[in-house]
Design a protein around this motif. Structure first.
Motif, PDB file in Angstrom:
ATOM      1  N   LYS A 158       0.729  -1.140  -0.029  1.00 20.13           N
ATOM      2  CA  LYS A 158      -0.198  -0.206   0.184  1.00 20.13           C
ATOM      3  C   LYS A 158       0.603   1.348  -0.013  1.00 20.13           C
ATOM      4  N   ARG A 159       2.341   1.085   0.397  1.00 22.61           N
ATOM      5  CA  ARG A 159       3.120   2.026   0.478  1.00 22.61           C
ATOM      6  C   ARG A 159       3.628   2.564  -0.882  1.00 22.61           C
ATOM      7  N   ASP A 160       3.957   3.698  -1.316  1.00 20.19           N
ATOM      8  CA  ASP A 160       4.579   3.891  -2.298  1.00 20.19           C
ATOM      9  C   ASP A 160       6.153   3.528  -2.314  1.00 20.19           C
ATOM     10  N   ASN A 161       6.666   3.105  -3.449  1.00 19.67           N
ATOM     11  CA  ASN A 161       8.067   2.591  -3.165  1.00 19.67           C
ATOM     12  C   ASN A 161       8.675   2.814  -4.715  1.00 19.67           C
ATOM     13  N   LEU A 162      10.129   2.709  -4.782  1.00 17.20           N
ATOM     14  CA  LEU A 162      10.858   2.849  -5.972  1.00 17.20           C
ATOM     15  C   LEU A 162      10.428   1.957  -6.862  1.00 17.20           C
ATOM     16  N   LEU A 163      10.197   0.675  -6.523  1.00 15.81           N
ATOM     17  CA  LEU A 163       9.692  -0.339  -7.343  1.00 15.81           C
ATOM     18  C   LEU A 163       8.655  -0.402  -7.919  1.00 15.81           C
ATOM     19  N   LYS A 164       7.555   0.314  -7.464  1.00 12.91           N
ATOM     20  CA  LYS A 164       6.405   0.647  -7.850  1.00 12.91           C
ATOM     21  C   LYS A 164       6.502   1.511  -9.154  1.00 12.91           C
ATOM     22  N   GLN A 165       7.389   2.648  -8.611  1.00 12.04           N
ATOM     23  CA  GLN A 165       7.623   3.840  -9.810  1.00 12.04           C
ATOM     24  C   GLN A 165       8.267   3.340 -10.801  1.00 12.04           C
ATOM     25  N   TYR A 166       9.107   2.476 -10.652  1.00  7.42           N
ATOM     26  CA  TYR A 166       9.835   1.886 -11.915  1.00  7.42           C
ATOM     27  C   TYR A 166       8.857   0.977 -12.913  1.00  7.42           C
ATOM     28  N   PHE A 167       8.214   0.072 -12.228  1.00  7.87           N
ATOM     29  CA  PHE A 167       7.320  -0.747 -12.986  1.00  7.87           C
ATOM     30  C   PHE A 167       6.164   0.083 -13.364  1.00  7.87           C
ATOM     31  N   SER A 168       5.711   0.910 -13.017  1.00  5.30           N
ATOM     32  CA  SER A 168       4.883   1.962 -13.625  1.00  5.30           C
ATOM     33  C   SER A 168       5.179   2.983 -14.524  1.00  5.30           C
ATOM     34  N   ASN A 169       6.552   2.869 -14.858  1.00  2.39           N
ATOM     35  CA  ASN A 169       7.208   3.774 -15.700  1.00  2.39           C
ATOM     36  C   ASN A 169       7.493   5.441 -15.143  1.00  2.39           C
ATOM     37  N   HIS A 170       7.446   5.580 -14.073  1.00  6.42           N
ATOM     38  CA  HIS A 170       7.738   6.839 -13.425  1.00  6.42           C
ATOM     39  C   HIS A 170       9.172   7.047 -13.273  1.00  6.42           C
ATOM     40  N   ILE A 171       9.952   6.108 -13.126  1.00  6.96           N
ATOM     41  CA  ILE A 171      11.546   6.315 -13.167  1.00  6.96           C
ATOM     42  C   ILE A 171      12.050   5.297 -14.014  1.00  6.96           C
ATOM     43  N   ASP A 172      13.147   5.609 -14.570  1.00  2.00           N
ATOM     44  CA  ASP A 172      13.825   4.647 -15.393  1.00  2.00           C
ATOM     45  C   ASP A 172      14.700   3.837 -14.846  1.00  2.00           C
ATOM     46  N   TYR A 173      15.187   2.857 -15.426  1.00  2.00           N
ATOM     47  CA  TYR A 173      16.222   1.789 -14.991  1.00  2.00           C
ATOM     48  C   TYR A 173      17.550   2.346 -14.294  1.00  2.00           C
ATOM     49  N   SER A 174      18.195   3.311 -14.921  1.00  2.00           N
ATOM     50  CA  SER A 174      19.445   4.126 -14.623  1.00  2.00           C
ATOM     51  C   SER A 174      19.038   4.864 -13.331  1.00  2.00           C
ATOM     52  N   GLU A 175      17.783   5.334 -12.990  1.00  2.00           N
ATOM     53  CA  GLU A 175      17.351   6.159 -11.557  1.00  2.00           C
ATOM     54  C   GLU A 175      17.461   5.147 -10.744  1.00  2.00           C
ATOM     55  N   LEU A 176      16.494   3.884 -11.000  1.00  2.00           N
ATOM     56  CA  LEU A 176      16.434   2.700 -10.037  1.00  2.00           C
ATOM     57  C   LEU A 176      17.845   2.300  -9.591  1.00  2.00           C
ATOM     58  N   TYR A 177      18.667   2.008 -10.506  1.00  2.00           N
ATOM     59  CA  TYR A 177      20.040   1.333 -10.224  1.00  2.00           C
ATOM     60  C   TYR A 177      20.657   2.328  -9.262  1.00  2.00           C
ATOM     61  N   ALA A 178      20.709   3.622  -9.735  1.00  2.00           N
ATOM     62  CA  ALA A 178      21.387   4.819  -8.881  1.00  2.00           C
ATOM     63  C   ALA A 178      20.920   4.680  -7.418  1.00  2.00           C
ATOM     64  N   ARG A 179      19.542   4.159  -7.199  1.00  2.00           N
ATOM     65  CA  ARG A 179      19.073   4.336  -5.689  1.00  2.00           C
ATOM     66  C   ARG A 179      18.878   3.074  -5.339  1.00  2.00           C
ATOM     67  N   LYS A 180      19.621   2.093  -5.586  1.00  2.00           N
ATOM     68  CA  LYS A 180      19.454   0.670  -5.330  1.00  2.00           C
ATOM     69  C   LYS A 180      19.654   0.281  -3.978  1.00  2.00           C
ATOM     70  N   GLU A 181      20.676   1.239  -3.069  1.00  2.00           N
ATOM     71  CA  GLU A 181      20.495   0.909  -1.560  1.00  2.00           C
ATOM     72  C   GLU A 181      19.424   1.357  -0.977  1.00  2.00           C
ATOM     73  N   LYS A 182      18.506   2.389  -1.555  1.00  2.00           N
ATOM     74  CA  LYS A 182      17.231   2.798  -0.864  1.00  2.00           C
ATOM     75  C   LYS A 182      16.280   1.525  -1.302  1.00  2.00           C
ATOM     76  N   VAL A 183      16.215   0.908  -2.310  1.00  2.00           N
ATOM     77  CA  VAL A 183      15.477   0.083  -2.910  1.00  2.00           C
ATOM     78  C   VAL A 183      15.605  -1.110  -1.944  1.00  2.00           C
ATOM     79  N   ILE A 184      16.740  -1.535  -1.639  1.00  2.00           N
ATOM     80  CA  ILE A 184      17.011  -2.764  -0.810  1.00  2.00           C
ATOM     81  C   ILE A 184      16.463  -2.383   0.436  1.00  2.00           C
ATOM     82  N   GLN A 185      16.645  -1.032   1.065  1.00  2.00           N
ATOM     83  CA  GLN A 185      16.275  -0.635   2.545  1.00  2.00           C
ATOM     84  C   GLN A 185      14.699  -0.786   2.538  1.00  2.00           C
ATOM     85  N   GLN A 186      14.006  -0.251   1.501  1.00  2.00           N
ATOM     86  CA  GLN A 186      12.632  -0.226   1.281  1.00  2.00           C
ATOM     87  C   GLN A 186      12.200  -2.018   1.522  1.00  2.00           C
ATOM     88  N   MET A 187      12.749  -2.628   0.749  1.00  2.00           N
ATOM     89  CA  MET A 187      12.369  -4.186   0.627  1.00  2.00           C
ATOM     90  C   MET A 187      12.520  -4.817   2.151  1.00  2.00           C
TER      91      MET A 187
END
Length: 124
Positions: free
Chosen positions: A17-46
């Motif tokens: 129910k919470r917004d997260n970087l993976l949701k943003q990536y899979f809904s095309n709000h951010i691209d792969y390079s931005e997701l990859y640049a924030r991979k530590e944040k992605v892992i933290q969110q997970m």
């Protein structure tokens, strides 16, 4: 990840129910390079959301089902033991093939897993 394959932890995050970087990536709000640049944040969110823990619990549930099915096989104990050892070696941090025990009953992991079993039983 670039191909947007959906593993169990990713599906868990997409259902959150919470917004997260993976949701943003899979809904095309951010691209792969931005997701990859924030991979530590992605892992933290997970980790915070419990996606990795959820995947481990689901894995353990299916290992236990396989363990029970192995017991039903009409083969010798030597073969059952070999199959159980194989099951344990598939990510088996909570498995003790020597004692034919799927969970280390004294660990905190078992208590958490037992809690998940209770939750899953309640949902059935």
């Amino acid at each position: 990840m670039k191909a947007k394959k959906k593993s169990l932890p990713i599906l868990y995050m997409l259902a959150s129910k919470r917004d997260n970087l993976l949701k943003q990536y899979f809904s095309n709000h951010i691209d792969y390079s931005e997701l990859y640049a924030r991979k530590e944040k992605v892992i933290q969110q997970m980790e915070q959301e419990g996606a990795f823990y959820y995947a481990k619990v689901i894995s353990q549930i299916y290992k236990e089902k396989a363990w029970q099915d192995i017991e039903k096989l009409d083969v010798g104990d030597k073969y059952k033991s070999a199959l159980k050892t194989f099951i344990c070696n598939v990510g088996g941090e909570m498995c003790d093939a020597r004692n034919h025990s799927l969970f280390n009953r004294t660990s905190g992991s078992h208590r958490k897993t037992t809690k998940w079993y209770s939750e899953l039983d309640r949902l059935k």
